[in-house]
Design an enzyme around this catalytic site. Structure first.
Site, PDB file in Angstrom:
ATOM      1  N   MET A   1      26.369 -19.417  26.746  1.00 23.51           N
ATOM      2  CA  MET A   1      27.749 -19.328  26.289  1.00 23.51           C
ATOM      3  C   MET A   1      28.542 -20.591  26.622  1.00 23.51           C
ATOM      4  O   MET A   1      29.747 -20.656  26.397  1.00 23.51           O
ATOM      5  CB  MET A   1      28.447 -18.114  26.916  1.00 23.51           C
TER       6      MET A   1
ATOM      7  N   LYS B   1      34.002 -18.904  23.810  1.00 19.63           N
ATOM      8  CA  LYS B   1      33.210 -18.311  22.743  1.00 19.63           C
ATOM      9  C   LYS B   1      33.062 -16.801  22.939  1.00 19.63           C
ATOM     10  O   LYS B   1      33.250 -16.276  24.027  1.00 19.63           O
ATOM     11  CB  LYS B   1      31.832 -18.970  22.679  1.00 19.63           C
ATOM     12  N   CYS B   2      32.678 -16.113  21.842  1.00 20.59           N
ATOM     13  CA  CYS B   2      32.364 -14.692  21.899  1.00 20.59           C
ATOM     14  C   CYS B   2      31.025 -14.499  22.625  1.00 20.59           C
ATOM     15  O   CYS B   2      30.130 -15.329  22.468  1.00 20.59           O
ATOM     16  CB  CYS B   2      32.265 -14.101  20.492  1.00 20.59           C
ATOM     17  N   PRO B   3      30.833 -13.444  23.402  1.00 24.25           N
ATOM     18  CA  PRO B   3      31.800 -12.365  23.663  1.00 24.25           C
ATOM     19  C   PRO B   3      32.646 -12.607  24.917  1.00 24.25           C
ATOM     20  O   PRO B   3      33.334 -11.719  25.374  1.00 24.25           O
ATOM     21  CB  PRO B   3      30.890 -11.161  23.866  1.00 24.25           C
ATOM     22  N   PHE B   4      32.547 -13.823  25.490  1.00 20.20           N
ATOM     23  CA  PHE B   4      33.219 -14.066  26.761  1.00 20.20           C
ATOM     24  C   PHE B   4      34.734 -13.972  26.628  1.00 20.20           C
ATOM     25  O   PHE B   4      35.425 -13.570  27.558  1.00 20.20           O
ATOM     26  CB  PHE B   4      32.825 -15.446  27.293  1.00 20.20           C
TER      27      PHE B   4
END
Length: 791
Positions: free
Chosen positions: A650, A729-732
């Site tokens: 991530m 970024k997703c899902p962070f």
């Protein structure tokens, strides 16, 4: 009490008036809460874990006070606190549960008797400590207490000490170790030099020591600084710290980090520059009493009823010490947990007046001492102590256990260190076999890694932590063994194992039993630990790492002194530390310690140990950031794999660390120098980058807030907060939004800034699925803004 300070200094009056006005400004909403926090810390007022109450800390230079001052402090405890005076390891008193609106009046009461709280907290020069026997010790070179008082008076309210990068600590010692010089920013030890047939007083100076989660031993600045240059030297060192300390990253802001970064040679050069720049400055003279203090003739009734009592003889042997002044004794009063009630403190004040010299001294071991007690008054003294239950023997030995407030009141506390020590005290007093060979063993406990309980310098040290066992979060203690200190050097305890809190007493017994059964003749505990080694003790205590299932022993998961389920939910931010010390920073500190140990092992060409420490550092860094995902792993390999997929992939940390995950399974402790060197370098870089990521994420200074924003009130009265997730970024980004919402109240509003594209689609949908209401969504200046109402 009869004598008050007739003329309170104008600067003290002004400060009390300013504090009163600032409280009023706060009540009217005219001052920012954070600005007020900085202001009150400088006045010695510290926030507690509990809402709407404060901790007030006095500043007692070298721990000394008169009987009238102790009576004043006792009244303060009754009027504004909970009736308890708590002695700290810096020889101060702390008062808990003080209402903010009562502080101003309390400060006035203290000032009436020449007492202050000024700069007892905050980024200032903290209370100057000294050996409690200063002036009476048989082994001292000279009395250092007047010098400690002179340094206190000179640096308090000094322009250069008002906004230091972090706190700064100074100590004085007159003999062989009571001053604890090696763990201070400036540690001074009395010396005498002969010049032209005349004795010149001065000090050996150590600098850059400190404890905290990453302890450093102080290094030598000079073997001798004359007394006439003492204040000049102290100011010069503080100037170096103020100019070169890191005021942005407060986790690395203590003077020990400046010394690490620049090196001793450069620090000495900078010090010489500052020292020279002060050549033309006039410093106040240090007031040294021309005649030695001897109490006036004391009249008291001799009580010999205890002379044949074995308990009295034990107390006399263990709690009293003959002074260098013939016929007089120092008498120490053992305080469990460093606490004394106001009524008992008044009795102690009366005893000091009637049976001693009218002086009371707080010790760094959280006890009180009364000097100038005559030999024929000791039985009378003991009788008075027995009446108030303070006649227990055993000061400055194994039964004299030091601890910090822990989670009971401290915002940073993870575990209830006071509860643990109370339990250990009970065991020590009831059935624990005592012997002279155990007296030198010290036990100290802290509720978190920050070492307010000085666990790093204990024979047996504990620092609080948390860990899940059998799927349940449980209080834990890291056990450190083999610590010790004298006036020239310190050996910090070695971290051996982390065990559940409820197993700590058993671990203590096993370690002590092992020492008794296997020690060599005249071998100290420190020497015993060095000989047996960490692995021996780790194997000894390894069975204590586990707990029964929750259903079998639910009490095992509850902390000492508590009836509630163990939780970190009410753990707040640390005010003096400037950043949260929570599970994340605990693990980051572990990573940094392990990296340092790997470097030492590599330097010694012990490649097996270096590789083990480097891998331990890597796992600790991974576990730190995985907390943000709500994950914890006992399996190191699984931890590394999850770290790779959720953190490295991530791009929370650099992609270059991908190689570490790939090599983790392949390379072991039999690796060669080149491979080990690579691991040592990369684990250090990973720990540093994880620390930087955490600093960025913790801008709101909350246990669950991973990124920060501005707080303000919406027009409808709800809390309105912001979180900037651009670049996340997703899902962070969703995880961070969710964690942020968990810190807010129902009905509060959160504005989140997201990147366009995938985040603008996924985050609102996930938030709605969690039951929150999305009030608005719009594209603004190349990013996406949503406003959420907390369910």
């Amino acid at each position: 009490m009869e004598t008050k300070t007739l003329n309170i200094p104008p600067e003290v009056k002004r400060e009390i008036e300013e504090f009163t006005a600032e409280v009023e400004r706060l009540n009217r909403g005219k001052v920012d809460v954070e600005d007020f926090k900085r202001f009150r810390l400088q006045q010695g007022i510290y926030g507690q874990r509990q809402d709407d109450v404060q901790m007030v800390r006095t500043k007692l230079s070298t721990g000394r006070m008169t009987t009238d001052q102790l009576l004043c402090l006792s009244d303060f405890a009754d009027r504004y606190s909970n009736g308890i005076l708590h002695v700290t390891t810096r020889q101060d008193f702390q008062f808990h549960f003080v209402k903010l609106e009562d502080v101003s009046k309390g400060l006035q009461d203290l000032a009436d008797y020449g007492l202050t709280t000024r700069e007892a907290c905050g980024n200032t020069v903290r209370n100057v400590t000294a050996c409690h026997k200063a002036g009476t010790c048989k082994e001292e070179i000279f009395d250092v207490a007047p010098y400690g008082k002179a340094v206190t008076n000179y640096l308090i309210r000094h322009a250069v000490t008002q906004n230091l990068p972090r706190k700064f600590k100074i100590s004085f010692g007159g003999c062989s170790g009571c001053g604890l010089a090696p763990i201070h920013d400036i540690g001074l030890n009395a010396q005498i030099r002969n010049k032209d047939g005349k004795e010149i007083r001065g000090f050996k100076v150590l600098i850059g020591g400190g404890l905290g989660s990453f302890p450093h031993g102080a290094k030598p600045l000079t073997d001798f600084i004359s007394e006439e240059n003492l204040l000049r030297m102290c100011e010069a060192i503080v100037q170096v710290f103020d100019k070169y300390g890191d005021k942005k990253n407060r986790n690395k802001a203590r003077f020990k980090y400046v010394l690490d970064k620049l090196g001793l040679k450069k620090i000495k050069e900078l010090y010489e520059e500052e020292f020279a720049a002060l050549a033309n400055q006039t410093f106040p003279p240090i007031e040294i009493p021309k005649q030695e203090f001897i109490p006036q003739k004391l009249e008291f009734k001799i009580n010999n009823e205890f002379n044949s009592d074995p308990e009295f003889q034990t107390w006399k042997n263990r709690n009293t010490c003959e002074q260098r002044q013939s016929g007089y004794f120092n008498v120490q009063i053992k305080l469990a947990l460093g606490d004394i009630t106001s009524d008992k403190a008044r009795t102690v004040a009366k005893m000091a007046s009637n049976l001693g010299g009218g002086i009371i001294v707080n010790t760094v071991n959280q006890n009180m001492m009364i000097p100038w007690v005559k030999n024929n008054a000791l039985s009378t003294f003991y009788a008075e102590l027995q009446k108030i239950g303070l006649h227990k023997a055993g000061t400055e030995e194994i039964r004299d256990i030091t601890c910090c407030p822990g989670s009971e009141t401290c915002n940073l506390g993870i575990t209830a260190s006071r509860g643990l020590v109370e339990h250990l005290n009970e065991e020590m007093e009831n059935g624990f076999p005592h012997s002279k060979e155990l007296d030198h063993i010290s036990i100290k406990a802290s509720g978190c890694p920050n070492s307010c309980g000085q666990h790093h310098i204990a024979s047996i040290g504990f620092h609080g932590g948390a860990k899940k066992l059998n799927g349940v979060l449980a209080p834990h203690y890291e056990i450190l063994l083999g610590g010790r200190i004298d006036e020239d050097k310190v050996i910090f305890g070695t971290s051996v194992i982390k065990i559940p809190a409820k197993n700590a007493p058993q671990a203590t017994r096993q370690v002590i039993d092992s020492f008794k059964n296997e020690k060599l003749a005249n071998e100290s505990f420190g020497e015993f630990f060095d000989r047996k080694g960490k692995d021996f003790f780790r194997e000894l205590l390894n069975p204590l790492r586990e707990l029964p299932q929750l259903e079998e022993a639910p009490h095992s998961y509850i902390d000492f002194g508590s009836k509630e389920k163990f939780s970190l939910e009410d753990r707040g931010q640390g005010e003096c530390a400037g950043a949260v010390t929570d599970m994340i920073t605990d693990r980051l500190a572990e990573a940094e310690r392990a990296h340092f140990q790997s470097k030492l092992a590599l330097e010694k060409e012990d490649y097996s140990q270096a590789m083990d420490h480097a891998k331990r550092s890597t796992v600790a860094s991974a576990r730190a950031l995985l907390v943000t995902e709500g994950m914890d792993f006992n399996d190191d390999l699984e931890c590394i794999r999850k770290f790779h997929s959720l953190i490295i992939d991530m791009e929370i940390v650099s992609g270059k660390f991908t190689e570490m995950g790939e090599r983790y399974e392949k390379e072991n402790s039999t690796a060669n120098k080149d491979i080990v060197s690579w691991w040592v370098q990369n684990c250090g870089e990973l720990a540093e980058e994880c620390r930087d990521v955490n600093n960025k994420m913790q801008s709101d200074k909350s246990l669950r807030i991973r990124v920060g924003g501005d707080d303000k009130k919406s027009s409808s009265g709800q809390s309105f907060q912001k979180i900037d997730l651009r670049g996340v970024k997703c899902p962070f980004n969703y995880v961070k939004t969710k964690l942020k919402l968990e810190t807010m109240l129902s009905g509060d509003h959160l504005e989140a800034l997201l990147d366009l594209g995938e985040p603008e689609k996924n985050v609102p949908k996930s938030i709605k699925n969690d039951g929150h209401e999305v009030l608005s969504m719009e594209k603004v200046n190349g990013h996406f803004k949503i406003v959420i109402k907390k369910a």
